[in-house]
Scaffold this active site. Structure first.
Site, PDB file in Angstrom:
ATOM      1  CG  LEU A  86      -1.880  -1.155   1.389  1.00  0.00           C
ATOM      2  CD1 LEU A  86      -2.606  -1.054   2.730  1.00  0.00           C
ATOM      3  CD2 LEU A  86      -2.889  -1.145   0.242  1.00  0.00           C
ATOM      4  CG  HIS A  87       4.181   1.357  -2.807  1.00  0.00           C
ATOM      5  ND1 HIS A  87       5.421   0.961  -2.333  1.00  0.00           N
ATOM      6  CD2 HIS A  87       3.854   0.473  -3.790  1.00  0.00           C
ATOM      7  CE1 HIS A  87       5.814  -0.111  -2.996  1.00  0.00           C
ATOM      8  NE2 HIS A  87       4.895  -0.429  -3.882  1.00  0.00           N
ATOM      9  CG  ASP A  88       0.807   6.044  -3.637  1.00  0.00           C
ATOM     10  OD1 ASP A  88       2.038   6.195  -3.535  1.00  0.00           O
ATOM     11  OD2 ASP A  88       0.227   5.913  -4.723  1.00  0.00           O
TER      12      ASP A  88
END
Length: 317
Positions: A241-243
């Site tokens: 879930l990088h962002d």
């Protein structure tokens, strides 16, 4: 009301989770969303952002379209191979159609207007290429005083994902990234992929999200292509879930542990183009000129972060 926030984004599955995280948080005053090329072309990122806000029942949030290409060199690549041809695993059209028209202003104009009107510092969360933010700071240097923090998802300390050296968001427009990270005097928190990979969630987490209600079910339905990519990248069933990790820090400062480092961005045309060069030496040569430093996220309570994001997306606070 809480954190005043603007998101600059290129949705993208992880962007979708990040937008929903902000849009559903009652302690966030989401002032606006601006879009940029990146994971998919600008037209797709823009309609995706608008549909995601409608899904979250947030037609009050304006959306403006921004840069469709980098500042200097054309970028022929996007990330459909990760996010699907429309950026959302082919499910963009399953989202509700936006009730609010696209803002007539361009992204930089909307950013400037929102910052100028703000009566307290605003956090900006750029979670795509940094083209719009570089253009804003170049065209309207006076808005710096209205910016509380810029919390950026991007960069890598050890190795990249787009190339051996470069992370995708920074690689997509290194010249813009260098302006924001190196040349501008604004408070920055960089959330690199080294940390976001450690915050990956498994399919049990996704199943819990899907079971939380219609909105959670829809968000989980956007992940098949993304999951297929990360099944190979991680070696297990999960997604990164990088962002959303960066937006979580934007919402709750201190959720990530940061350290202050000088940084540079390779803007050459060789194999290191787009690399973030973080100077982690504890001692530098005497007599060297002082250099700007930024905060770089290096650690977090991974379990607590996952629970925080899941609770917000599931309707809890």
């Amino acid at each position: 009301m809480g954190t005043k926030l603007i998101i600059d984004t290129d949705p993208g599955v992880d962007d979708a989770f990040a937008i929903a995280l902000a849009a559903l948080s009652t302690d966030v005053d989401l002032l606006g969303v601006t879009t940029v090329f990146g994971n998919v072309p600008l037209a797709a990122t823009t309609i995706n952002a608008r549909r995601l806000l409608q899904l979250c029942d947030r037609p009050d949030v304006p959306v403006a379209a921004g840069a469709s290409r980098p500042l200097v060199y054309p970028n022929p690549y996007s990330a459909e191979y990760v996010h699907g041809v429309d950026g959302l695993s082919g499910r963009s059209e399953a989202l509700p159609e936006p009730a609010r028209p696209l803002d007539e202003r361009d992204a930089v104009s909307l950013l400037y207007s929102l910052l100028k009107a703000a009566d307290e510092p605003v956090t900006i969360a750029p979670i795509g290429p940094l083209t719009n933010i570089a253009l804003l700071l170049a065209a309207h240097p006076g808005v710096r005083e209205k910016i509380g923090r810029i919390v950026i998802m991007g960069g890598a300390l050890d190795h990249g994902n787009m190339t051996a050296a470069a992370e995708f968001n920074i690689w997509s427009d290194p010249e813009a990234a260098r302006r924001v990270l190196v040349e501008e005097d604004v408070p920055v928190v960089l959330v690199p992929m080294d940390l976001t990979y450690r915050c990956a969630v498994d399919t049990a987490w996704l199943a819990e999200l899907a079971a939380s209600g219609p909105l959670g079910t829809m968000l989980e339905s956007l992940t098949p292509d993304y999951l297929a990519h990360y099944r190979k990248a991680l070696g297990w069933e999960g997604i990164v879930l990088h962002d959303a990790v960066a937006v979580a820090e934007a919402i709750r400062p201190g959720l990530l542990r940061t350290e202050s480092f000088p940084i540079d961005v390779d803007c050459g045309l060789g194999p290191a183009r787009g690399a973030t060069l973080v100077d982690r030496r504890r001692r530098r040569e005497p007599g060297t000129q002082p250099v700007r430093t930024i905060e770089i996220a290096v650690d977090t309570d991974v379990d607590a972060l996952g629970k925080f994001v899941l609770a917000r997306l599931s309707g809890g606070q």
